[in-house]
Design a protein around this motif. Structure first.
Motif, PDB file in Angstrom:
ATOM      1  N   TRP A 168       0.981  -1.040  -0.171  1.00  4.28           N
ATOM      2  CA  TRP A 168       0.302   0.250   0.455  1.00  4.28           C
ATOM      3  C   TRP A 168       0.343   1.697  -0.262  1.00  4.28           C
ATOM      4  O   TRP A 168       0.303   2.513  -0.054  1.00  4.28           O
ATOM      5  CB  TRP A 168      -0.719   0.159   1.362  1.00  4.28           C
ATOM      6  CG  TRP A 168      -0.443  -0.629   2.535  1.00  4.28           C
ATOM      7  CD1 TRP A 168      -0.496  -1.671   3.337  1.00  4.28           C
ATOM      8  CD2 TRP A 168       0.523  -0.025   2.868  1.00  4.28           C
ATOM      9  NE1 TRP A 168       0.482  -0.862   4.053  1.00  4.28           N
ATOM     10  CE2 TRP A 168       1.708  -0.022   4.595  1.00  4.28           C
ATOM     11  CE3 TRP A 168       0.760   2.050   3.748  1.00  4.28           C
ATOM     12  CZ2 TRP A 168       2.158  -0.273   5.465  1.00  4.28           C
ATOM     13  CZ3 TRP A 168       1.928   2.655   4.649  1.00  4.28           C
ATOM     14  CH2 TRP A 168       2.337   1.315   5.272  1.00  4.28           C
ATOM     15  N   CYS A 169       1.985   1.173  -0.257  1.00  2.00           N
ATOM     16  CA  CYS A 169       2.993   2.648   0.136  1.00  2.00           C
ATOM     17  C   CYS A 169       3.239   2.589  -1.251  1.00  2.00           C
ATOM     18  O   CYS A 169       4.121   2.247  -2.095  1.00  2.00           O
ATOM     19  CB  CYS A 169       4.368   1.676   1.222  1.00  2.00           C
ATOM     20  SG  CYS A 169       5.423   3.392   0.791  1.00  2.00           S
TER      21      CYS A 169
ATOM     22  N   LEU B 299      10.180  -8.714  12.571  1.00  2.00           N
ATOM     23  CA  LEU B 299      10.725  -8.085  11.647  1.00  2.00           C
ATOM     24  C   LEU B 299      10.995  -6.376  11.910  1.00  2.00           C
ATOM     25  O   LEU B 299      12.064  -5.925  12.442  1.00  2.00           O
ATOM     26  CB  LEU B 299      11.553  -8.622  10.583  1.00  2.00           C
ATOM     27  CG  LEU B 299      11.492 -10.072  10.345  1.00  2.00           C
ATOM     28  CD1 LEU B 299      12.171 -10.702   8.765  1.00  2.00           C
ATOM     29  CD2 LEU B 299      13.163  -9.955  11.015  1.00  2.00           C
ATOM     30  N   VAL B 300      10.005  -5.947  11.659  1.00  2.00           N
ATOM     31  CA  VAL B 300       9.895  -4.937  11.347  1.00  2.00           C
ATOM     32  C   VAL B 300       9.702  -4.102  13.306  1.00  2.00           C
ATOM     33  O   VAL B 300      10.764  -2.988  13.443  1.00  2.00           O
ATOM     34  CB  VAL B 300       8.635  -4.336  11.374  1.00  2.00           C
ATOM     35  CG1 VAL B 300       7.849  -2.831  12.261  1.00  2.00           C
ATOM     36  CG2 VAL B 300       8.152  -4.836   9.874  1.00  2.00           C
TER      37      VAL B 300
ATOM     38  N   TYR C  59      10.214   2.277  11.535  1.00  2.00           N
ATOM     39  CA  TYR C  59       9.264   3.242  11.595  1.00  2.00           C
ATOM     40  C   TYR C  59       8.528   3.874   9.759  1.00  2.00           C
ATOM     41  O   TYR C  59       7.458   4.589  11.025  1.00  2.00           O
ATOM     42  CB  TYR C  59       9.650   4.309  12.640  1.00  2.00           C
ATOM     43  CG  TYR C  59      10.116   3.820  13.572  1.00  2.00           C
ATOM     44  CD1 TYR C  59       9.021   2.507  14.267  1.00  2.00           C
ATOM     45  CD2 TYR C  59      11.097   3.566  14.683  1.00  2.00           C
ATOM     46  CE1 TYR C  59       9.556   1.878  15.511  1.00  2.00           C
ATOM     47  CE2 TYR C  59      11.782   2.693  15.464  1.00  2.00           C
ATOM     48  CZ  TYR C  59      10.803   1.976  16.159  1.00  2.00           C
ATOM     49  OH  TYR C  59      10.907   1.436  17.482  1.00  2.00           O
ATOM     50  N   GLY C  60       9.147   3.618   9.333  1.00  2.00           N
ATOM     51  CA  GLY C  60       8.805   5.257   8.262  1.00  2.00           C
ATOM     52  C   GLY C  60       9.230   4.109   7.059  1.00  2.00           C
ATOM     53  O   GLY C  60      10.361   2.742   7.296  1.00  2.00           O
ATOM     54  N   LEU C  61       8.373   3.589   5.215  1.00  2.00           N
ATOM     55  CA  LEU C  61       8.428   2.726   4.623  1.00  2.00           C
ATOM     56  C   LEU C  61       8.748   4.583   3.326  1.00  2.00           C
ATOM     57  O   LEU C  61       8.133   4.900   3.048  1.00  2.00           O
ATOM     58  CB  LEU C  61       7.298   2.361   4.100  1.00  2.00           C
ATOM     59  CG  LEU C  61       7.591   1.346   5.304  1.00  2.00           C
ATOM     60  CD1 LEU C  61       5.886   0.341   5.363  1.00  2.00           C
ATOM     61  CD2 LEU C  61       8.338   0.436   6.204  1.00  2.00           C
TER      62      LEU C  61
ATOM     63  N   ILE D 179      11.347  -7.367   2.151  1.00  2.00           N
ATOM     64  CA  ILE D 179      10.949  -7.968   3.013  1.00  2.00           C
ATOM     65  C   ILE D 179       9.927  -7.043   3.334  1.00  2.00           C
ATOM     66  O   ILE D 179       9.261  -5.841   3.495  1.00  2.00           O
ATOM     67  CB  ILE D 179      11.622  -8.078   4.724  1.00  2.00           C
ATOM     68  CG1 ILE D 179      12.944  -8.587   4.455  1.00  2.00           C
ATOM     69  CG2 ILE D 179      10.406  -8.362   5.783  1.00  2.00           C
ATOM     70  CD1 ILE D 179      13.901  -9.060   5.595  1.00  2.00           C
ATOM     71  N   GLU D 180       8.713  -7.600   3.277  1.00  2.00           N
ATOM     72  CA  GLU D 180       6.957  -6.666   3.195  1.00  2.00           C
ATOM     73  C   GLU D 180       6.787  -6.576   4.699  1.00  2.00           C
ATOM     74  O   GLU D 180       6.962  -7.952   4.984  1.00  2.00           O
ATOM     75  CB  GLU D 180       5.958  -7.516   2.389  1.00  2.00           C
ATOM     76  CG  GLU D 180       4.593  -6.831   2.347  1.00  2.00           C
ATOM     77  CD  GLU D 180       3.397  -7.678   1.349  1.00  2.00           C
ATOM     78  OE1 GLU D 180       2.419  -7.270   1.321  1.00  2.00           O
ATOM     79  OE2 GLU D 180       4.005  -8.617   0.738  1.00  2.00           O
ATOM     80  N   VAL D 181       6.438  -5.498   4.924  1.00  2.00           N
ATOM     81  CA  VAL D 181       6.569  -5.123   6.819  1.00  2.00           C
ATOM     82  C   VAL D 181       5.318  -6.129   6.843  1.00  2.00           C
ATOM     83  O   VAL D 181       4.539  -6.249   8.043  1.00  2.00           O
ATOM     84  CB  VAL D 181       6.605  -3.894   6.532  1.00  2.00           C
ATOM     85  CG1 VAL D 181       7.677  -3.781   6.333  1.00  2.00           C
ATOM     86  CG2 VAL D 181       5.579  -3.344   5.859  1.00  2.00           C
ATOM     87  N   ASP D 182       3.825  -5.473   6.589  1.00  2.00           N
ATOM     88  CA  ASP D 182       2.510  -6.488   6.726  1.00  2.00           C
ATOM     89  C   ASP D 182       2.423  -7.578   7.650  1.00  2.00           C
ATOM     90  O   ASP D 182       1.963  -8.304   8.513  1.00  2.00           O
ATOM     91  CB  ASP D 182       1.287  -6.505   5.678  1.00  2.00           C
ATOM     92  CG  ASP D 182       1.425  -4.906   5.907  1.00  2.00           C
ATOM     93  OD1 ASP D 182       1.774  -4.130   6.953  1.00  2.00           O
ATOM     94  OD2 ASP D 182       0.557  -4.406   4.585  1.00  2.00           O
TER      95      ASP D 182
END
Length: 160
Positions: free
Chosen positions: A77-78, A113-114, A120-122, A105-108
């Motif tokens: 979504w980014c 790992l996040v 904190y930012g993408l 690496i997809e954060v969701d």
């Protein structure tokens, strides 16, 4: 009559004496042929793809790697993540695999790992060497290829 496909509609038009239906069908066929010809001329410039890593593979692919690893943290979504995706793909194609590995690496689906690496930012890119995140290598926000190369060089990854 509404359930007819384009080709059937053209045949009905012919049966009714409509030359417009024939010309329309021919025009569509020529346009389709041109599009197909253009697509066959395209050349894929990337020789390898950036590997997508999930939580379970992180240790093997990143922490246990013999070469430095650039990790691109991203989300579907980014918007800026989509921009930097092309930059990361170009970097993957330019750098020798024996000198730098690049993974995404997809954060969701990877909240552990996040949290562990303070993303904190993408988008966020971070360099890993010898099983650890390189101090100061975390960079948030979109970046172009020359700046990414400079960023990597600051942390000992030689430019191609």
């Amino acid at each position: 009559m509404s359930s007819l496909s384009c080709a059937s509609s053209a045949r009905v038009g012919v049966a009714l004496g409509s030359k417009r239906a024939i010309r329309g069908s021919a025009r569509v066929a020529r346009a389709s042929a041109r599009a197909s010809k253009r697509a066959s001329k395209r050349v894929n410039l990337t020789t390898r793809a950036v590997k997508e890593v999930a939580g379970a593979e992180f240790k093997a692919e990143v922490l246990e790697s013999d070469v430095p690893v650039l990790v691109d943290f991203w989300a579907t979504w980014c918007g800026p993540c989509k921009l930097i995706s092309k930059v990361v793909e170009k970097a993957e194609a330019e750098y020798d695999a024996a000198k730098l590995k690049i993974v995404k690496i997809e954060v969701d689906p990877n909240p552990d790992l996040v949290e562990e690496f303070g993303v904190y930012g993408l988008p966020t890119v971070m360099l890993f060497k010898d099983g650890k995140a390189v101090e100061g290598s975390k960079r948030e926000g979109a970046i172009n290829l020359p700046k990414l190369k400079d960023h990597l060089e600051k942390f000992g990854v030689a430019q191609p």
